[in-house]
Design an enzyme around this catalytic site. Structure first.
Site, short mmCIF file in Angstrom:
data_model
loop_
_atom_site.label_atom_id
_atom_site.label_comp_id
_atom_site.label_asym_id
_atom_site.label_seq_id
_atom_site.Cartn_x
_atom_site.Cartn_y
_atom_site.Cartn_z
CE1 TYR A 1 -3.78 -2.34 0.22
CE2 TYR A 1 -2.62 -3.31 2.08
CZ TYR A 1 -3.63 -3.36 1.13
OH TYR A 1 -4.47 -4.44 1.11
CG ASP B 1 -12.71 -13.21 5.73
OD1 ASP B 1 -11.84 -13.68 6.48
OD2 ASP B 1 -12.48 -12.33 4.88
CE1 TYR C 1 -8.51 -5.64 1.83
CE2 TYR C 1 -8.12 -7.16 3.64
CZ TYR C 1 -7.69 -6.55 2.48
OH TYR C 1 -6.45 -6.85 1.97
CE LYS D 1 -5.21 -10.26 8.72
NZ LYS D 1 -3.96 -9.74 8.14
#
Length: 434
Positions: A23, A252, A151, A281
């Site tokens: 990013y 998710d 997201y 994660k």
């Protein structure tokens, strides 16, 4: 200037000449900080400073750094093998990890597909949903429904179910499959969800019932799309709507899995089980890039009865033994420890510390859930000024947009949490708009 300073400066210059950071433009507008070591909750910089990591390395390093149990698990597995292809072969760490994931996730999930990363696990979940309906002879059910402010990752399919207007990927919208979006959940965590709150989603499912394969959403916590905490009752209502309209539910849990929200999984807040679940994660404690997509036996059955006769996905590093071994160690370490009291302590510390931000001129909202603390600003602040303030206070945080947030490792001490919260309040109070 001593030699160590020259060496550090040289590395940063080399980084900026070659390395493209996430990013960020090329070269990055803001020079990165060189990390030469990490221990517990501390990042050690090349210039000798230490920073308390309030990000858990993007929410993954829940046990902190260099935990002896996780280090030992990696070393032991390395002595046996670092990697072996998963096509046609198997190994103990993968089997034991799959069994453990099935055992601890919400009931009904019986099969595990290992992936490289969280984004890939979302891609796999979407493929599962589409192949499920192909197997059942209903190819028209090929679209997904989701909610705004969500997201789900940076790969092409995942981007298509991120918020198409306020999300990070709106510039690619013309190249993405057009999915269906309901408004973001409005009842906040702790509030009651009513039928009226669910009506827009219910109407969307009713109108598109014949073409919707699945609903995908982040349970209870919307992460990088806005750091929003919504009512578990909304999630329970979504589960009921999926059953009513004959569509699958994909959860998710990449950000919420393994205790971050105060329950082991976000779905546990609502007492629901999805048809397909994505985890990643924190699964490996931040040691390796690894994720998994779980599904029910029914989903697996119909996927396997599609024309292909197999789930059409196969990452090269799927089921990597090192990743499986450290994930096993990380999850067992979590389950064997007082993770709930630790997360509860972090929650209490963040609530106390962030209370000072309430009412500040640029602050819209302050919210805390589990080991997540958020200060939402009216307008974004200059990243360079924020980073300077954080580092001066001995803290590493990485805000985005109007959100100054923290997700500390579960081993963070009361002093660590107080320092993190104090730095967040200082940024909100002292850093002005550009």
């Amino acid at each position: 200037m001593d030699v160590s300073d020259l060496t550090a400066g040289d590395l940063i210059a080399r980084d900026r000449g070659t390395v493209w950071h996430p990013y960020a433009p090329m070269p990055a507008a803001l020079a990165p900080l060189e990390v030469i070591g990490a221990q517990g909750t501390r990042l050690r910089l090349a210039d000798g400073r230490e920073l308390v990591d309030g990000m858990s390395s993007w929410w993954a390093a829940i046990h902190g750094y260099r935990h002896p149990v996780l280090d030992d698990a990696l070393r032991a597995q390395l002595d046996a093998m670092a990697h072996v292809m998963f096509g046609g072969l198997t190994h103990r760490p993968a089997v034991e990890l799959a069994e453990l994931l099935v055992d601890i996730t919400p009931g009904g999930l019986g099969h595990v597909f290992f992936c490289d990363s969280g984004s890939v696990s979302v891609e796999v979940a979407m493929k599962m949903a589409l192949q499920y309906w192909l197997g059942r002879g209903r190819p028209a059910k090929h679209r997904l429904v989701t909610v705004r402010s969500g997201y789900h990752g940076d790969t092409l399919g995942a981007m298509a179910v991120c918020d198409p207007e306020t999300g990070m990927h709106h510039m690619f919208s013309a190249s993405l499959q057009q999915q269906l979006f309901a408004p973001a959940p409005t009842p906040r965590f702790g509030e009651t969800c009513t039928g009226e709150d669910l009506e827009p989603l219910a109407a969307l499912l009713a109108d598109h019932r014949e073409e919707v394969a699945a609903v995908i959403l982040e349970p209870v916590v919307q992460g990088a799309g806005g750091m929003r905490f919504y009512a578990p009752g909304y999630l329970a209502g979504v589960r009921a709507l999926c059953d009513e309209h004959g569509v699958l539910l994909i959860a998710d849990e990449i950000a919420t899995g393994f205790g971050r929200s105060g329950e082991l999984f976000g779905c546990d807040h609502a007492g629901v089980a999805p048809d397909i679940m994505c985890v990643g994660k924190a699964m490996t404690g931040g040691y390796m890039s690894m994720a998994a997509t779980l599904c029910t036996p029914e989903v697996a059955h119909w996927v396997s009865h599609a024309e292909s006769g197999a789930l059409m996905h196969g990452p090269t590093f799927m089921g990597n033994p090192l990743g499986c071994a450290v994930a096993l160690a990380s999850i067992r370490l979590l389950l064997d420890g007082p993770w709930q009291s630790r997360v509860g302590g972090i929650e209490a510390g963040l609530r106390e510390g962030l209370a000072a931000a309430v009412g500040l001129p640029n602050v819209v909202d302050v919210r805390v859930l589990g080991a997540i603390g958020v200060i939402e600003l009216e307008q974004a602040l200059p990243m360079a000024a924020m980073q300077e303030t954080f580092v001066a206070r001995g803290v590493w945080l990485r805000p985005f947009g109007r959100l100054v947030y923290a997700m500390p490792p579960y081993v963070a001490s009361d002093d660590d949490v107080a320092r993190i919260a104090g730095a967040m309040v200082a940024v909100a109070r002292d850093v002005g708009p550009a």
